[in-house]
Design an enzyme around this catalytic site. Structure first.
Site, mmCIF file in Angstrom:
data_model
loop_
_atom_site.group_PDB
_atom_site.id
_atom_site.type_symbol
_atom_site.label_atom_id
_atom_site.label_comp_id
_atom_site.label_asym_id
_atom_site.label_seq_id
_atom_site.Cartn_x
_atom_site.Cartn_y
_atom_site.Cartn_z
ATOM 1 N N HIS A 185 49.804 50.312 109.254
ATOM 2 C CA HIS A 185 48.732 50.921 108.462
ATOM 3 C C HIS A 185 49.224 51.636 107.213
ATOM 4 C CE1 HIS A 185 48.820 55.354 109.506
ATOM 5 N NE2 HIS A 185 49.639 54.888 110.414
ATOM 6 N N CYS A 308 49.487 64.105 109.767
ATOM 7 C CA CYS A 308 49.785 64.398 111.170
ATOM 8 C C CYS A 308 49.847 65.892 111.454
ATOM 9 C CB CYS A 308 51.114 63.748 111.560
ATOM 10 S SG CYS A 308 51.127 61.961 111.347
#
Length: 376
Positions: A185, A308
């Site tokens: 991705h 993240c």
């Protein structure tokens, strides 16, 4: 809307979606089944493996498909007892190594201190670092660090999640590199699929036991549609390599517009080689969180750090390791565009940042101090 957070994830391109579509509908068969339609699915999976291997400069048999970069890194790092790494690494590396890591400092540019790297290697059976940093785009001197590891008898795990498809890569030619992690991705492929490169003959601690898929190295029915999409994305990235190499001009255009408006941007990692599509910078006196909140309604989506860790209140560990003070780290924005970005869009994005900065400065003063975002 201008989407400039491609280091977090990239949009799926139409060619990838079309390659995946048959395996989400009529060609739904389990690739481990013995009947003919399933064998055709298996063939598509192996063709994707060849494409990913070509992207990395590896052999198809050295590619294990996983759920993404995090699983790949965790699997590779489980094979080591003591690992030299950098304090600027992705959490998938640092948290996986907790208690087994030895940290080599980085220079203010974000590049590893090569002298310290060599000094700290003895006694380590492994070394792990990202070819290109996820927040700053800083590119490490891969051959130098790998050669030092080889001389010290340590095997290397490379995190190439941000670098794959952006930098020329030939893993077979890099000394001591036995493992490498990659994710689809980040190069206009689907989420939830990645790969682990394991050099032929290198030992591997298998984390997922079960039906023996991926040559008994990673059990679990393969995500065929995702893997096929990954293969197509890898193929397209190789074809677009020359286009990608020119993306550094977007950074120059962006900064030129800011400079013309009297806005001084301090670049992080400016003294090191960087990925051409990444700009991590700060505007003194303007917090990144405040700017992000103004930029989104103006039409620019960007990041104050790694996706993240965006929910965490602490300033970026990457920037702190590079020597920034916590207040300076909280002023840093990360912009990351793609090979589809035009010069017109780069100038438009810069104009939006100018608007946001001017709005913020209009409500700030020496007496009130910087605008802060309140979170109950």
């Amino acid at each position: 809307m201008i989407y400039w957070d491609n280091n977090a994830t990239t949009p799926l391109v139409p060619e990838v979606l079309e390659a995946m579509r048959p395996f989400l509908t009529e060609s739904f068969f389990n690739p481990s089944a013995s009947y003919r339609p399933a064998k055709r699915v298996r063939q598509a999976l192996e063709e994707a493996r060849e494409k990913v291997a070509a992207l990395l400069g590896a052999a198809p048999g050295e590619i294990i498909f996983t759920s993404g970069g995090t699983e790949s890194s965790n699997t590779a790092l489980s094979s080591f007892e003591r690992v030299l790494t950098l304090p600027t690494e992705h959490p998938a590396t640092l948290r996986s190594l907790k208690g087994r890591e030895l940290l080599c400092p980085v220079l203010p540019s974000g590049v590893a201190d090569a002298e310290e790297w060599r000094r700290l290697l003895p006694g380590c059976d492994g070394a792990s670092f990202a070819w290109a940093n996820h927040e700053t785009g800083v590119v490490q001197p891969v051959e130098l660090l790998c050669r030092a590891a080889q001389e010290a008898g340590a095997r290397v795990h490379l995190d190439v999640v941000q670098a794959a498809g952006k930098l020329p890569m030939a893993l077979h030619e890099l000394p001591a590199v036995d493992y490498a992690s990659v994710s689809a991705h980040k190069l206009h492929g689907p989420k939830g699929v990645g790969a682990l490169y394991v050099r032929a003959g290198a030992p591997l601690h298998v984390l997922l036991q079960g039906g023996g898929q991926e040559s008994a190295r990673r059990s679990g029915t393969e995500n065929v549609a995702g893997i096929v999409g990954f293969g197509k994305a890898a193929e397209l990235a190789m074809e677009a390599a020359e286009t990608y190499a020119q993306l550094g001009r977007m950074r120059d255009l962006f900064l030129a517009v800011l400079a013309e408006a009297g806005i001084h941007a301090v670049q992080n990692g400016a003294g090191a080689p960087r990925l051409p599509h990444v700009l991590n910078f700060r505007i003194p006196g303007c917090t990144a969180e405040s700017l992000s909140l103004l930029l989104e309604p103006l039409g620019l989506l960007c990041s104050a750090g790694s996706a993240c860790t965006s929910a965490e209140p602490e300033p970026s560990h990457v920037l702190l390791a590079m020597g920034l003070a916590p207040a300076e780290a909280r002023e840093c924005l990360r912009l990351s565009w793609s090979r589809f970005t035009s010069e017109h869009v780069a100038k438009e994005a810069a104009g939006l940042v100018v608007l946001a900065v001017n709005k913020l400065r209009a409500v700030q003063s020496a007496s009130t101090g910087p605008v802060m975002v309140y979170k109950p």
